[in-house]
Write a protein that holds these residues in place. Structure first.
Motif, PDB file in Angstrom:
ATOM      1  N   TRP A 143      47.361  49.647  24.280  1.00 16.47           N
ATOM      2  CA  TRP A 143      47.951  49.197  25.536  1.00 16.47           C
ATOM      3  C   TRP A 143      47.835  47.685  25.674  1.00 16.47           C
ATOM      4  O   TRP A 143      46.780  47.100  25.403  1.00 16.47           O
ATOM      5  CB  TRP A 143      47.254  49.896  26.704  1.00 16.47           C
ATOM      6  CG  TRP A 143      47.925  49.709  28.030  1.00 16.47           C
ATOM      7  CD1 TRP A 143      47.463  48.993  29.085  1.00 16.47           C
ATOM      8  CD2 TRP A 143      49.179  50.253  28.446  1.00 16.47           C
ATOM      9  NE1 TRP A 143      48.354  49.052  30.148  1.00 16.47           N
ATOM     10  CE2 TRP A 143      49.422  49.826  29.769  1.00 16.47           C
ATOM     11  CE3 TRP A 143      50.144  51.062  27.820  1.00 16.47           C
ATOM     12  CZ2 TRP A 143      50.564  50.181  30.492  1.00 16.47           C
ATOM     13  CZ3 TRP A 143      51.272  51.417  28.534  1.00 16.47           C
ATOM     14  CH2 TRP A 143      51.470  50.978  29.840  1.00 16.47           C
ATOM     15  N   ASN A 144      48.909  47.043  26.082  1.00 11.88           N
ATOM     16  CA  ASN A 144      48.917  45.607  26.333  1.00 11.88           C
ATOM     17  C   ASN A 144      48.321  45.326  27.713  1.00 11.88           C
ATOM     18  O   ASN A 144      48.182  46.229  28.537  1.00 11.88           O
ATOM     19  CB  ASN A 144      50.355  45.077  26.238  1.00 11.88           C
ATOM     20  CG  ASN A 144      50.419  43.580  26.024  1.00 11.88           C
ATOM     21  OD1 ASN A 144      49.406  42.885  25.961  1.00 11.88           O
ATOM     22  ND2 ASN A 144      51.632  43.071  25.903  1.00 11.88           N
ATOM     23  N   THR A 145      47.976  44.063  27.981  1.00 11.82           N
ATOM     24  CA  THR A 145      47.377  43.735  29.273  1.00 11.82           C
ATOM     25  C   THR A 145      48.443  43.278  30.271  1.00 11.82           C
ATOM     26  O   THR A 145      49.504  42.770  29.887  1.00 11.82           O
ATOM     27  CB  THR A 145      46.340  42.611  29.142  1.00 11.82           C
ATOM     28  OG1 THR A 145      47.002  41.387  28.861  1.00 11.82           O
ATOM     29  CG2 THR A 145      45.334  42.920  28.047  1.00 11.82           C
ATOM     30  N   PRO A 146      48.161  43.408  31.570  1.00 19.14           N
ATOM     31  CA  PRO A 146      49.123  42.968  32.585  1.00 19.14           C
ATOM     32  C   PRO A 146      49.484  41.489  32.455  1.00 19.14           C
ATOM     33  O   PRO A 146      50.640  41.113  32.664  1.00 19.14           O
ATOM     34  CB  PRO A 146      48.407  43.260  33.903  1.00 19.14           C
ATOM     35  CG  PRO A 146      47.436  44.338  33.587  1.00 19.14           C
ATOM     36  CD  PRO A 146      46.990  44.081  32.172  1.00 19.14           C
ATOM     37  N   ASP A 147      48.506  40.644  32.136  1.00 19.58           N
ATOM     38  CA  ASP A 147      48.787  39.208  32.013  1.00 19.58           C
ATOM     39  C   ASP A 147      49.814  38.925  30.922  1.00 19.58           C
ATOM     40  O   ASP A 147      50.749  38.146  31.118  1.00 19.58           O
ATOM     41  CB  ASP A 147      47.506  38.434  31.705  1.00 19.58           C
ATOM     42  CG  ASP A 147      46.622  38.237  32.920  1.00 19.58           C
ATOM     43  OD1 ASP A 147      46.995  38.685  34.025  1.00 19.58           O
ATOM     44  OD2 ASP A 147      45.539  37.639  32.758  1.00 19.58           O
ATOM     45  N   HIS A 148      49.628  39.529  29.752  1.00 26.36           N
ATOM     46  CA  HIS A 148      50.573  39.294  28.658  1.00 26.36           C
ATOM     47  C   HIS A 148      51.964  39.801  29.017  1.00 26.36           C
ATOM     48  O   HIS A 148      52.971  39.135  28.748  1.00 26.36           O
ATOM     49  CB  HIS A 148      50.099  39.993  27.383  1.00 26.36           C
ATOM     50  CG  HIS A 148      48.847  39.434  26.812  1.00 26.36           C
ATOM     51  ND1 HIS A 148      47.964  40.194  26.083  1.00 26.36           N
ATOM     52  CD2 HIS A 148      48.325  38.184  26.864  1.00 26.36           C
ATOM     53  CE1 HIS A 148      46.954  39.445  25.700  1.00 26.36           C
ATOM     54  NE2 HIS A 148      47.140  38.223  26.165  1.00 26.36           N
ATOM     55  N   ARG A 149      52.009  40.978  29.616  1.00 25.11           N
ATOM     56  CA  ARG A 149      53.307  41.546  29.972  1.00 25.11           C
ATOM     57  C   ARG A 149      54.015  40.665  30.989  1.00 25.11           C
ATOM     58  O   ARG A 149      55.211  40.389  30.873  1.00 25.11           O
ATOM     59  CB  ARG A 149      53.136  42.967  30.517  1.00 25.11           C
ATOM     60  CG  ARG A 149      52.508  43.941  29.525  1.00 25.11           C
ATOM     61  CD  ARG A 149      52.722  45.401  29.904  1.00 25.11           C
ATOM     62  NE  ARG A 149      52.368  45.730  31.269  1.00 25.11           N
ATOM     63  CZ  ARG A 149      51.167  46.148  31.666  1.00 25.11           C
ATOM     64  NH1 ARG A 149      50.170  46.249  30.783  1.00 25.11           N
ATOM     65  NH2 ARG A 149      50.938  46.467  32.927  1.00 25.11           N
ATOM     66  N   ALA A 150      53.272  40.209  32.003  1.00 24.46           N
ATOM     67  CA  ALA A 150      53.884  39.407  33.059  1.00 24.46           C
ATOM     68  C   ALA A 150      54.386  38.074  32.522  1.00 24.46           C
ATOM     69  O   ALA A 150      55.525  37.659  32.806  1.00 24.46           O
ATOM     70  CB  ALA A 150      52.875  39.178  34.184  1.00 24.46           C
TER      71      ALA A 150
END
Length: 257
Positions: A143-150
């Motif tokens: 799972w990727n992190t919210p920061d990277h996705r945003a």
């Protein structure tokens, strides 16, 4: 890459299609990521090759990585990681490092983030924009992190925002004229890469660059820092070699504009 809570990611789901060589007919690039160390885990060998070729690369980081080390309070951690990032960038020939001061760990995708990144693109006027994996995972169950996705998603959107004078007109009022010169957005760490850069010439500098993040690495692993860094980066560049003529490579998913 990014925060100490991240697993050691293994990209999956790649096909056997050959990777194309990254476009080289550009002069200025802007890399936009969430945290100190994101670029060093992802694509510093490519950056070293580009600056060696006389190209200009600037870094913009959404946060100072202040929530990234469990044993350090944010007020102490943020300035330390900023210092490490500037030293790390210098190893691969990058002198310009800017921080947008969004809050580490809780970056929100939205208008404010798009505006800040669009402003950075207008300031630096790059032809190539680089970011990190914006998708939900690093492949399968990683799972990727919210920061990277945003930040990744906002960067893809801001590449267009920067060229439209009617989106964020306040930037024009601040003297930041629209820039519609972004020709590509290249996503490092993608599970669907399309292009690559030969990692050989810049590899040793990429190792030294990541090693500048001493405090972060010490908080992440008890392993010898150089052994840890070299093992990780060697595995990363070898992963794409069979799709790039057998050469170790930094892979990117390239979106043309």
């Amino acid at each position: 890459m990014g925060e100490a809570r991240h697993p050691n990611r293994i990209l999956r789901g790649m096909t056997n299609d050959q990777l194309e060589t990254m476009p080289s007919d550009w002069q200025r690039a802007l890399a936009v990521v969430a945290h100190p160390d994101d670029l060093e885990y992802g694509c510093a060998a490519a950056v070293a090759a580009w600056t060696d070729a006389g190209k200009e690369v600037a870094y913009v980081l959404a946060t100072r990585g202040e929530a990234g080390i469990d044993g350090l309070a944010p007020a102490t951690c943020g300035p330390l990681r900023e210092q490490e990032q500037r030293a790390s960038a210098a190893v691969v020939g990058v002198d310009t490092v800017e921080f947008l001061d969004h809050k580490d760990g809780v970056i929100e995708y939205g208008i404010a983030l798009r505006r800040d990144i669009a402003a950075a693109i207008r300031r630096h006027r790059p032809e190539l924009v680089i970011t990190l994996n914006h998708r939900d995972t690093w492949g399968n169950t990683f799972w990727n992190t919210p920061d990277h996705r945003a930040v990744g998603r906002a960067t893809l959107d801001a590449a267009a925002d920067a060229g439209n004078r009617w989106i964020f007109p306040e930037l024009t009022e601040q003297g930041l004229e629209p820039w519609n010169g972004v020709r590509w957005v290249a996503v490092a760490g993608s599970t669907s890469p399309t292009h690559a850069v030969d990692a050989g010439p810049g590899f040793e500098r990429s190792v030294r660059s990541l090693l500048e993040h001493q405090a972060y690495i010490k908080g992440l692993t008890d392993e010898d820092p150089e052994a840890y860094v070299r093992t990780f980066l060697e595995a990363n560049v070898q992963r794409s070699a069979d799709r790039f003529g057998g050469r170790p490579a930094v892979a990117f998913e390239v979106f043309s504009r």
